[in-house]
Scaffold this motif. Structure first.
Motif, PDB file in Angstrom:
ATOM      1  N   LEU A  71       0.833  -1.207   0.000  1.00 52.74           N
ATOM      2  CA  LEU A  71       0.000   0.000   0.000  1.00 52.74           C
ATOM      3  C   LEU A  71       0.866   1.253   0.000  1.00 52.74           C
ATOM      4  O   LEU A  71       0.582   2.213  -0.729  1.00 52.74           O
ATOM      5  CB  LEU A  71      -0.928  -0.011   1.220  1.00 52.74           C
ATOM      6  N   THR A  75       1.000   4.019  -2.952  1.00 54.11           N
ATOM      7  CA  THR A  75       0.721   5.420  -2.623  1.00 54.11           C
ATOM      8  C   THR A  75       1.850   6.324  -3.109  1.00 54.11           C
ATOM      9  O   THR A  75       1.613   7.410  -3.644  1.00 54.11           O
ATOM     10  CB  THR A  75       0.530   5.576  -1.098  1.00 54.11           C
ATOM     11  N   ASP A  79       1.711   9.288  -5.871  1.00 58.96           N
ATOM     12  CA  ASP A  79       2.241  10.632  -5.591  1.00 58.96           C
ATOM     13  C   ASP A  79       3.107  11.137  -6.737  1.00 58.96           C
ATOM     14  O   ASP A  79       3.066  12.310  -7.097  1.00 58.96           O
ATOM     15  CB  ASP A  79       3.084  10.617  -4.310  1.00 58.96           C
ATOM     16  N   ILE A 104      -8.660   5.633  -2.567  1.00 57.77           N
ATOM     17  CA  ILE A 104      -7.310   6.217  -2.521  1.00 57.77           C
ATOM     18  C   ILE A 104      -7.093   7.155  -3.704  1.00 57.77           C
ATOM     19  O   ILE A 104      -6.550   8.253  -3.560  1.00 57.77           O
ATOM     20  CB  ILE A 104      -6.245   5.092  -2.522  1.00 57.77           C
ATOM     21  N   SER A 108      -6.425  11.317  -4.111  1.00 62.07           N
ATOM     22  CA  SER A 108      -5.177  11.823  -4.714  1.00 62.07           C
ATOM     23  C   SER A 108      -5.421  12.961  -5.692  1.00 62.07           C
ATOM     24  O   SER A 108      -4.504  13.714  -6.003  1.00 62.07           O
ATOM     25  CB  SER A 108      -4.443  10.690  -5.438  1.00 62.07           C
TER      26      SER A 108
END
Length: 434
Positions: A71, A75, A79, A104, A108
Motif C-alpha cells: 500500500l 501510494t 504521488d 485512494i 489523490s
C-alpha cells in the motif's frame, strides 16, 4: 518526462499490461496474487511521446506487514505519477478491494483511466459498465493475454499527458544520483563551495530535484540534486527504492550522471540498479566513492575498492571512479574533470575514414566466427548519432552478428579513440536496407 503508474488489487493483470506497454518481459508474471512486491519501472514510446511507467504490487485489504508495504509503495507511485491506470478484472464485478483503491485515487486528485482487463470478446464488454460505479469517467477495455486494445489505451494515455516543455539551456548538466544518505547534498555543497542545498544525516531530506547553476573554468554548468520523496515520515525516508523515480527524472534531464557510493557501507545491489538506468538512458557516467575520510587505510584499501568496482560494475567498464570526501573536500578536485570528459566523449564525433580504418583493421585481425557456413561481412561503418555515440554498420546479414563480436568491435574503437565515461551503441543494417 511524464510518469504513469499502474495500480489495482492483486491478480488483475497489472504486470501483464506493464509488459505489453513496454514491450518486454520485465515484471514477473505468476497466477499467485501479490507476486509483484516492488515497483518496477519502464519507459514507453508511442507516437513521438514518451513516458515512464511504474508497475506496483496489488493493493489488498490485508493487515499484515506485506500488505501495508504494498500500500505504501502504491501510494508513493501515485504521488509521483501524472496519470494513474487503475487496472480491474473484467471477469468480475467491483469488490471491496477495488472500492478501496478507488477511494485512494479519488483522494489523490490525480487523472485516472480505469483499464478493464481480460475483455477478449463482445459479450464480456457488457461487464465494462459495472465499473462506472467506481466514479471514474474514462474506461478502456483490454486483454493483456490476447494483446487486444493496447493501441487505444496508448492513444488515450498519450492524449491525456501534457506537452513536455523543452529546455532552452544547452549548457552541461550533470546529476548526482545514488541511494539516500550517501552524501549527495553534501557533495553538491562541496562543489559549489557554499550551503546551497540542505545537508542532513536523515535519508530523504531532498524531496524535490534541485537545479543549481554555477561556473567552472568560466563555463556555465548545472548540477541537479535528487534524492528522496516529498512526504515526511519514516517509511518514506527509510526505503531506498522509493527515491528511484526521482533519479530517473534527473537522469533524463542530464548529460552526465555522477553515481555516489558510500565508502562506509560499500557497494550494494541498489547502487547497480541506479547505474543501469543511467546506462539505459545513454548518459555519461562517473562513479564517485564518497566518505573516503571514513576509511582507515585509504592507500591500501583503494586497490581493493577498484577491484570491487571492476567486478560489480562490469556493465560500465568505461566509467572512471573518483574517491573523495565531500565533508573534508579531500580529492574533490578530481571530480569535475571527469564529468567534463564524460560530457565531451558523450558528444564526440569521429571521422568516417578513421572509423572504417579501425573496424576494417579489427576484422582483419580477428574475423567474425562463421555460423552454418556463413560469415558476417562488414562493408562500411559511419557514425549516425551522439549522446551517446552511435555507429551504424552496413553488413551482409545482421542476423550473423554475435554479441561477443559486437563487444570486440566496441573494445577496438575504445582502444583507438577516447570514449571513457560514455556508453557507445552499435546498429547493424543489411546492405539492402535503406
Amino acid at each position: 518526462m511524464q510518469t504513469v503508474c499502474l495500480v489495482g488489487k492483486p491478480n488483475v493483470g497489472k504486470s501483464s499490461i506493464f509488459n505489453r506497454l513496454i514491450k518486454e518481459n520485465k515484471s514477473i508474471i505468476m497466477d499467485t496474487p501479490g507476486v509483484t512486491r516492488d515497483r518496477i519501472y519502464g519507459r514507453v514510446n508511442h507516437n513521438d511521446k514518451s513516458f515512464y511507467l511504474i508497475d506496483t504490487g496489488g493493493i489488498s485489504l490485508g493487515e499484515d506487514d506485506f500488505a501495508k508495504d504494498i500500500l505504501v509503495q502504491a501510494t508513493l507511485a501515485i504521488d509521483e505519477a501524472d496519470l494513474v491506470l487503475f487496472v480491474v478484472d473484467g471477469n468480475d464485478d467491483p469488490d471491496a478491494s477495488d472500492k478501496k483503491v478507488a477511494e485512494i485515487l479519488h483522494k489523490s486528485s490525480k487523472k485516472v483511466i480505469v483499464v478493464v482487463n481480460k475483455i477478449d470478446n463482445d459479450k464480456k464488454k457488457e461487464n465494462l459498465y459495472n465499473y462506472y460505479e467506481l466514479g471514474f469517467s474514462d474506461l478502456v477495455a483490454v486483454s493483456a493475454s490476447h494483446n487486444i486494445g493496447f493501441d487505444g489505451l496508448l492513444n488515450t494515455i498519450t492524449s491525456d499527458l501534457p506537452e513536455e516543455v523543452k529546455e532552452e539551456d544547452t549548457s552541461l548538466k550533470f546529476c548526482i544520483i545514488g541511494r539516500p544518505n550517501v552524501g549527495k547534498s553534501s557533495l553538491i555543497n562541496a562543489i559549489l563551495n557554499e550551503e546551497r542545498a540542505i545537508v542532513s544525516d536523515v535519508a530523504g531530506t531532498t524531496r524535490d530535484a534541485i537545479d543549481t547553476k554555477f561556473k567552472y573554468n568560466h563555463e556555465d554548468i548545472t548540477v541537479i540534486d535528487t534524492a528522496g520523496m516529498r512526504k515526511k515520515g519514516k517509511i518514506y525516508e527509510s526505503v531506498e527504492k522509493y527515491s528511484l523515480i526521482r533519479s530517473l527524472k534527473a537522469i533524463d534531464r542530464s548529460d552526465v550522471c555522477v553515481l555516489v557510493i558510500d565508502a562506509s557501507t560499500g557497494i550494494i545491489e541498489h547502487d547497480k540498479h541506479i547505474a543501469s538506468y543511467a546506462l539505459d538512458a545513454g548518459k555519461g557516467i562517473v562513479i564517485c566513492v564518497n566518505k573516503w575520510d571514513t576509511i582507515n587505510n585509504p592507500d591500501s584499501d583503494i586497490r581493493k575498492w577498484k577491484e570491487d568496482i571492476k567486478n560489480e560494475f562490469q556493465f560500465i567498464p568505461y566509467a572512471h571512479t573518483v574517491f573523495l570526501s565531500a565533508k573534508t573536500k579531500k580529492r574533490l578536485s578530481g571530480l569535475m574533470p571527469e564529468v567534463i570528459n564524460a560530457y565531451n566523449n558523450n558528444r564526440k564525433e569521429v571521422k568516417t575514414s578513421l572509423l572504417n580504418n579501425i573496424i576494417m583493421e579489427a576484422v582483419s585481425m580477428h574475423e567474425p566466427p562463421s555460423y552454418k557456413g556463413k560469415r558476417l561481412k562488414i562493408y562500411f561503418v559511419s557514425q549516425t548519432g551522439t549522446c551517446p555515440p552511435k555507429f551504424t554498420c552496413s553488413v551482409n546479414n545482421k542476423g550473423l552478428v554475435h554479441f561477443s563480436y559486437e563487444r570486440y568491435l566496441e573494445n577496438q574503437i575504445r582502444n583507438n579513440i577516447d570514449f571513457d565515461g560514455t556508453p557507445i551503441m552499435f546498429q547493424f543494417k543489411n546492405k539492402s536496407e535503406k
